[in-house]
Design a protein around this motif. Structure first.
Motif, PDB file in Angstrom:
ATOM      1  N   ARG A 254     -12.054   2.159  -1.717  1.00  0.00           N
ATOM      2  CA  ARG A 254     -11.097   2.146  -0.619  1.00  0.00           C
ATOM      3  C   ARG A 254     -11.356   1.662   0.809  1.00  0.00           C
ATOM      4  NH1 ARG A 254     -10.002   5.918  -4.216  1.00  0.00           N
ATOM      5  NH2 ARG A 254      -8.448   5.667  -6.699  1.00  0.00           N
TER       6      ARG A 254
ATOM      7  N   GLY B 276       0.865  -1.427   0.399  1.00  0.00           N
ATOM      8  CA  GLY B 276       0.202  -0.209   0.424  1.00  0.00           C
ATOM      9  C   GLY B 276       0.516   1.579  -0.341  1.00  0.00           C
TER      10      GLY B 276
ATOM     11  N   LYS C 143      -7.989  -4.353   0.366  1.00  0.00           N
ATOM     12  CA  LYS C 143      -7.124  -3.658  -0.735  1.00  0.00           C
ATOM     13  C   LYS C 143      -7.901  -4.685  -1.960  1.00  0.00           C
ATOM     14  CE  LYS C 143      -3.825  -1.352  -1.833  1.00  0.00           C
ATOM     15  NZ  LYS C 143      -1.993  -0.991  -2.345  1.00  0.00           N
TER      16      LYS C 143
END
Length: 410
Positions: free
Chosen positions: A243, A31, A342
């Protein structure tokens, strides 16, 4: 964690290869923003801290000096004029562009510093090769376009020789091209001389190994949900592709549910304002809104409220933790690891691409009737935008319904 690496046996070229092939994909999967200069702590977090010792002990390099060879700034400058050129117009426009990034893009300072450093390197090379750094004045006249493209190519020929990896070359090109696009938007450039530069080289974009959940894995996670809030959380990640920070801060004021095109509105997203279509799961969403409103007269409007948080809602890390607990309860693993939130978003993307394939396959017969072997011609030329949107969403809704094994649909 990565496999054991004998760092001390690696040459500098081999370390650069490890950086491009192994470390950058690991940072991205964790990330971290690859536009920002990675830190030692980030390398430790993904299991590659050993590179710093061997750089220092065997190659007499700091991490910053090494990163400069793979496309990052060695020492992000805080000088008000870091450009090392003497063209006042170019300096003014570069400073204006950096201020725009700082004030309107909500980028981290490290990201801005890295972009500033790349642009400074480009401007300095341009000056060294061509005798001046007039990056702006020549862009107002289309007649100068062929010559200016050649001048820009000469600079990238030099960068092609100096930089080690294709990834770093492409990052330089991206930052330079975005600066020229900024000038175009301001009406100060008639063209972008770097717009087609990539076609001149054989640079390869590394394909990030972005693992995604499968439809069956999503179904297993959804099946173990026993709370309305967790049900909505899984839908928000996997069926809407949000997200984790967007899920955490989701507010009732963002929801547009009464129109023919129900959607979530975002005034700010990573790539600017936008909307997310609610193709699936609207009934579950409505039930959650009714429950929140009925249970708390002073409800603050957040779909995942938190009385302990200053902002009034949970944080992205909490979304991550809840999703991973559900995955562990469902005994879902991706490449031996507990999946992250994710991977739910990536499931949405892969499902959307698959639904596009379904749509094109169903247009084959129409394409044949029109004498075309390419169904995308029908999609583009014979269907209105509204019809295209409707068909895309129908196929997407069907695939999502298969994944969640529910009759709940918008």
């Amino acid at each position: 964690m990565p496999e054991q690496i004998n760092w001390s046996q690696k040459s500098l070229d081999e370390l650069r290869h490890v950086w491009t092939v192994d470390i950058e994909p690991a940072l991205e999967q964790a990330g971290y923003d690859l536009n920002s200069r990675p830190t030692y702590q980030q390398l430790l977090d993904v299991g590659y801290g050993g590179i710093c010792y061997t750089l220092r002990e065997h190659h007499d390099l700091t991490l910053s000096e090494f990163l400069a060879t793979v496309g990052y700034s060695a020492d992000p400058s805080t000088d008000s004029n870091p450009w090392d050129i003497d063209d006042e117009t170019t300096i003014d426009e570069l400073n204006t562009y950096i201020r725009t990034l700082d004030q309107r893009r909500n980028l981290a300072e490290s990201t801005i510093s890295t972009k500033r450093s790349r642009l400074a390197t480009y401007a300095s090379l341009y000056h060294d090769i061509h005798g001046s750094a007039d990056l702006v004045d020549r862009l107002t006249d289309l007649e100068t376009q062929p010559d200016e493209i050649e001048r820009v190519l000469a600079v990238f020929d030099e960068l092609d020789r100096d930089l080690e990896s294709d990834a770093s070359k492409l990052r330089y090109l991206g930052d330079v091209s975005q600066f020229y696009e900024h000038l175009q938007r301001r009406g100060k450039a008639a063209y972008n001389p770097a717009g087609t530069i990539e076609m001149e080289y054989g640079w390869q974009r590394s394909e990030p190994d972005n693992a995604a959940l499968s439809s069956q894995q999503v179904r297993r996670i959804y099946d173990v949900v026993d709370k309305a809030s967790d049900e909505l959380l899984v839908l928000a990640l996997c069926a809407w592709g949000l997200r984790r920070n967007e899920v955490a801060a989701l507010h009732v004021s963002q929801l547009v549910l009464e129109e023919e095109d129900p959607h979530i509105r975002f005034d700010e997203r990573k790539n600017g304002p936008g909307t997310v279509a609610l193709i699936y799961g609207r009934e579950t969403l409505n039930d959650r809104l009714d429950a929140l409103g009925a249970s708390d007269r002073e409800w603050n409007g957040y779909l995942f409220p938190s009385t302990a948080a200053e902002d009034g809602h949970i944080v992205g890390e909490t979304v991550q933790a809840r999703f991973q607990r559900l995955a562990e309860r469902a005994d879902v693993r991706v490449r031996g690891q507990t999946p992250t939130s994710k991977m739910g978003r990536r499931f949405w993307y892969t499902t959307y691409l698959d639904s596009q394939t379904d749509l094109l396959e169903n247009l084959d017969e129409i394409a044949a009737d029109q004498g075309s072997s390419d169904p995308s011609v029908v999609l583009k030329n014979y269907l209105s935008e509204e019809e295209r949107r409707q068909y895309r969403r129908e196929f997407m809704r069907e695939r999502l319904a298969n994944a969640f094994e529910s009759q709940d649909s918008c």
